[in-house]
Design an enzyme around this catalytic site. Structure first.
Site, PDB file in Angstrom:
ATOM      1  N   TYR A 182      -4.839  88.237  -3.039  1.00  0.00           N
ATOM      2  CA  TYR A 182      -5.330  86.904  -2.659  1.00  0.00           C
ATOM      3  C   TYR A 182      -4.295  86.139  -1.841  1.00  0.00           C
ATOM      4  O   TYR A 182      -4.592  85.575  -0.788  1.00  0.00           O
ATOM      5  CB  TYR A 182      -5.700  86.127  -3.927  1.00  0.00           C
ATOM      6  CG  TYR A 182      -6.068  84.676  -3.700  1.00  0.00           C
ATOM      7  CD1 TYR A 182      -7.332  84.322  -3.228  1.00  0.00           C
ATOM      8  CD2 TYR A 182      -5.149  83.655  -3.965  1.00  0.00           C
ATOM      9  CE1 TYR A 182      -7.663  82.990  -3.025  1.00  0.00           C
ATOM     10  CE2 TYR A 182      -5.473  82.323  -3.763  1.00  0.00           C
ATOM     11  CZ  TYR A 182      -6.735  81.996  -3.300  1.00  0.00           C
ATOM     12  OH  TYR A 182      -7.054  80.671  -3.099  1.00  0.00           O
ATOM     13  N   SER A 184      -1.951  87.257  -0.099  1.00  0.00           N
ATOM     14  CA  SER A 184      -1.803  87.885   1.221  1.00  0.00           C
ATOM     15  C   SER A 184      -2.841  87.358   2.200  1.00  0.00           C
ATOM     16  O   SER A 184      -2.535  87.087   3.366  1.00  0.00           O
ATOM     17  CB  SER A 184      -1.966  89.401   1.126  1.00  0.00           C
ATOM     18  OG  SER A 184      -1.196  89.925   0.094  1.00  0.00           O
ATOM     19  N   THR A 185      -4.080  87.211   1.707  1.00  0.00           N
ATOM     20  CA  THR A 185      -5.130  86.731   2.620  1.00  0.00           C
ATOM     21  C   THR A 185      -4.857  85.286   3.041  1.00  0.00           C
ATOM     22  O   THR A 185      -5.142  84.905   4.174  1.00  0.00           O
ATOM     23  CB  THR A 185      -6.539  86.813   1.983  1.00  0.00           C
ATOM     24  OG1 THR A 185      -6.648  85.892   0.875  1.00  0.00           O
ATOM     25  CG2 THR A 185      -6.856  88.223   1.499  1.00  0.00           C
ATOM     26  N   THR A 219     -12.615  74.583 -10.351  1.00  0.00           N
ATOM     27  CA  THR A 219     -13.899  75.278 -10.176  1.00  0.00           C
ATOM     28  C   THR A 219     -14.053  76.324 -11.278  1.00  0.00           C
ATOM     29  O   THR A 219     -13.077  76.793 -11.850  1.00  0.00           O
ATOM     30  CB  THR A 219     -13.974  75.968  -8.801  1.00  0.00           C
ATOM     31  OG1 THR A 219     -12.907  76.924  -8.699  1.00  0.00           O
ATOM     32  CG2 THR A 219     -13.813  74.960  -7.680  1.00  0.00           C
TER      33      THR A 219
HETATM   34  N1  LIG Z   1     -10.175  76.739  -7.092  1.00  0.00           N
HETATM   35  C1  LIG Z   1      -8.881  76.746  -6.869  1.00  0.00           C
HETATM   36  O1  LIG Z   1      -8.057  76.617  -7.790  1.00  0.00           O
HETATM   37  C2  LIG Z   1      -8.362  76.874  -5.472  1.00  0.00           C
HETATM   38  C3  LIG Z   1      -6.985  76.686  -5.260  1.00  0.00           C
HETATM   39  C4  LIG Z   1      -6.481  76.803  -3.961  1.00  0.00           C
HETATM   40  C5  LIG Z   1      -7.356  77.108  -2.923  1.00  0.00           C
HETATM   41  N2  LIG Z   1      -8.678  77.305  -3.166  1.00  0.00           N
HETATM   42  C6  LIG Z   1      -9.538  77.667  -2.047  1.00  0.00           C
HETATM   43  O2  LIG Z   1     -10.689  76.850  -2.014  1.00  0.00           O
HETATM   44  C7  LIG Z   1     -11.795  77.599  -1.496  1.00  0.00           C
HETATM   45  C8  LIG Z   1     -12.963  77.510  -2.456  1.00  0.00           C
HETATM   46  O3  LIG Z   1     -12.546  77.961  -3.729  1.00  0.00           O
HETATM   47  P1  LIG Z   1     -13.509  77.868  -5.000  1.00  0.00           P
HETATM   48  O4  LIG Z   1     -12.672  77.875  -6.215  1.00  0.00           O
HETATM   49  O5  LIG Z   1     -14.504  76.773  -4.777  1.00  0.00           O
HETATM   50  O6  LIG Z   1     -14.273  79.287  -4.896  1.00  0.00           O
HETATM   51  P2  LIG Z   1     -15.551  79.801  -5.720  1.00  0.00           P
HETATM   52  O7  LIG Z   1     -16.038  78.752  -6.634  1.00  0.00           O
HETATM   53  O8  LIG Z   1     -15.186  81.142  -6.268  1.00  0.00           O
HETATM   54  O9  LIG Z   1     -16.634  79.997  -4.578  1.00  0.00           O
HETATM   55  C9  LIG Z   1     -16.528  81.015  -3.642  1.00  0.00           C
HETATM   56  C10 LIG Z   1     -17.697  80.935  -2.685  1.00  0.00           C
HETATM   57  O10 LIG Z   1     -17.628  82.046  -1.772  1.00  0.00           O
HETATM   58  C11 LIG Z   1     -18.869  82.759  -1.818  1.00  0.00           C
HETATM   59  N3  LIG Z   1     -18.621  84.183  -1.592  1.00  0.00           N
HETATM   60  C12 LIG Z   1     -18.018  85.071  -2.437  1.00  0.00           C
HETATM   61  N4  LIG Z   1     -17.989  86.298  -1.892  1.00  0.00           N
HETATM   62  C13 LIG Z   1     -18.610  86.207  -0.689  1.00  0.00           C
HETATM   63  C14 LIG Z   1     -18.925  87.149   0.324  1.00  0.00           C
HETATM   64  N5  LIG Z   1     -18.604  88.455   0.210  1.00  0.00           N
HETATM   65  N6  LIG Z   1     -19.579  86.716   1.432  1.00  0.00           N
HETATM   66  C15 LIG Z   1     -19.928  85.411   1.550  1.00  0.00           C
HETATM   67  N7  LIG Z   1     -19.656  84.470   0.628  1.00  0.00           N
HETATM   68  C16 LIG Z   1     -19.016  84.865  -0.490  1.00  0.00           C
HETATM   69  C17 LIG Z   1     -19.444  82.457  -3.200  1.00  0.00           C
HETATM   70  O11 LIG Z   1     -20.847  82.521  -3.238  1.00  0.00           O
HETATM   71  P3  LIG Z   1     -21.722  83.854  -3.546  1.00  0.00           P
HETATM   72  O12 LIG Z   1     -21.192  84.440  -4.801  1.00  0.00           O
HETATM   73  O13 LIG Z   1     -23.110  83.299  -3.650  1.00  0.00           O
HETATM   74  O14 LIG Z   1     -21.533  84.727  -2.353  1.00  0.00           O
HETATM   75  C18 LIG Z   1     -19.036  81.001  -3.376  1.00  0.00           C
HETATM   76  O15 LIG Z   1     -19.948  80.154  -2.723  1.00  0.00           O
HETATM   77  C19 LIG Z   1     -11.273  79.025  -1.300  1.00  0.00           C
HETATM   78  O16 LIG Z   1     -10.896  79.218   0.043  1.00  0.00           O
HETATM   79  C20 LIG Z   1     -10.072  79.080  -2.205  1.00  0.00           C
HETATM   80  O17 LIG Z   1      -9.124  80.033  -1.779  1.00  0.00           O
HETATM   81  C21 LIG Z   1      -9.196  77.187  -4.410  1.00  0.00           C
END
Ligand SMILES: NC(=O)c1ccc[n+]([C@@H]2O[C@H](COP(=O)([O-])OP(=O)(O)OC[C@H]3O[C@@H](n4cnc5c(N)ncnc54)[C@H](OP(=O)(O)O)[C@@H]3O)[C@@H](O)[C@H]2O)c1
Ligand SMILES: *[C@@H]1O[C@H](CO)[C@@H](O)[C@H](O)[C@H]1NC(C)=O
Length: 287
Positions: A182, A184-185, A219
């Site tokens: 993760y 890395s991406t 989340t």
């Molecule tokens: N939450 C944290 O603590 C945190 C911290 C730092 C940064 N971030 C960043 O914030 C952003 C959102 O994070 P989050 O926690 O809200 O993530 P999340 O709740 O896991 O949601 C991920 C989203 O991506 C979609 N997704 C997953 N695999 C996919 C695929 N192969 N193709 C298309 N869509 C796909 C999922 O929907 P489906 O399953 O319906 O595809 C979902 O809508 C990310 O970039 C994350 O790196 C989050």
């Protein structure tokens, strides 16, 4: 802590507050009728961004893999005040879906003002055990699809003087255990979009690129992984979402949310051994 270090930290803090106060104010009206594509919007921060854009009267296209869930989010967006709310199911691990989604948004909205890249594929919160295939797949979802979509949308964002908003992480700036693929991406995203931003500036481009550095956000997917393991505080997804939107709308280079992610980013290289100590002691791990 030496006097010099204290003064340095104090002056950085003062500079940071000064910069925050002088950044251009956010005009919510600027998003009325704005044409926005949000990825990863079926849940989490992406879903919350969709609702904020909806309340602000934007025209939205949302995407993720689960069509049924997208439909519900789109319906809620309309009830909250979105001028348009359309959805398209897509898998960002495929070669063609990233382009397909951009083309869909361009067609349905007649152009694009904001490309908000936010989706991530699920990845385990464990020690690296050599799963190269998972890492390749995650690179495709979390990184390669971002650059593909940004490139596809760029000519249209030039026309509209639009913005690319990249949702990254503190883990794109500094490292931590259990997240090797993760992190890395996210490093790749910061590197790529930082480079592209220089080039756009040199070309006198109309397009702004905002890179959003987030700390831990509450989340479901994040909490499921780290609860009981990390001591790092989690911040609300709806607040993170609004801050990302404001950063894009005011065309700022970067967002640091919550604020201490900025302090961690600027101090991490001063003393690697202290930083390593702090990072390794923010997890409960008993072998
Ligand atoms: N939450 C944290 O603590 C945190 C911290 C730092 C940064 N971030 C960043 O914030 C952003 C959102 O994070 P989050 O926690 O809200 O993530 P999340 O709740 O896991 O949601 C991920 C989203 O991506 C979609 N997704 C997953 N695999 C996919 C695929 N192969 N193709 C298309 N869509 C796909 C999922 O929907 P489906 O399953 O319906 O595809 C979902 O809508 C990310 O970039 C994350 O790196 C989050
Ligand atoms: C920026 O937008 C103007 C139209 O408003 C256009 O003429 C110009 O070519 C654009 N710049 C770039 C680098 O595409």
């Amino acid at each position: 802590m030496g006097t010099f270090t204290k003064i340095l930290i104090a002056s950085i803090f003062v500079a940071y507050v000064a910069v925050k106060w002088t950044t251009p104010g956010f005009d919510p009206e600027s998003l009325r009728g704005a044409r926005v594509l949000v990825t990863g919007a079926s849940t989490g921060i992406g879903e919350q961004m969709a609702y904020h854009y909806a309340r602000l009267g934007a025209e939205i296209v949302i995407t993720a893999r689960r069509e049924k869930v997208l439909q519900q989010v789109a319906e809620k967006c309309l009830s909250l005040g979105a001028q348009k709310a359309l959805y398209i199911a897509a898998d960002m691990a495929t070669d063609s879906d990233p382009d397909k989604v951009v083309d869909f948004a361009l067609k349905k909205l007649g152009g694009l003002d904001y490309l908000v890249l936010n989706h991530i594929g699920p990845s385990p919160f464990t020690m690296w055990e050599g799963d190269v295939e998972h890492t390749k797949w995650l690179m495709k979802v979390n990184f390669l699809s971002y650059i593909q979509m940004a490139w596809r949308a760029l000519p249209f964002l030039e026309q509209s003087k639009g913005s690319v908003v990249v949702v990254s992480s503190l883990l794109g700036k500094t490292t931590s255990p259990f997240v090797a693929p993760y992190t890395s991406t996210k490093f790749a995203l910061n590197g790529f979009f930082g480079s592209l931003r220089h080039e756009l500036a040199m070309k006198k481009s109309n397009v702004s690129i905002s890179i959003c550095i987030l700390g831990l956000i509450d989340t479901d997917s994040a909490m499921e992984k780290v609860s009981g393991i990390t001591k790092v505080p989690a911040y609300p997804a709806t607040d993170a979402a609004l801050n990302i939107i404001i950063t894009g709308a005011t065309r700022q280079l970067e967002l640091y949310y919550p604020w201490f992610t900025y302090i961690m980013t600027i101090t991490k290289d001063w003393s690697p051994s202290i930083t390593n100590y702090i990072v390794q002691n923010s997890y409960n791990y008993n072998p």
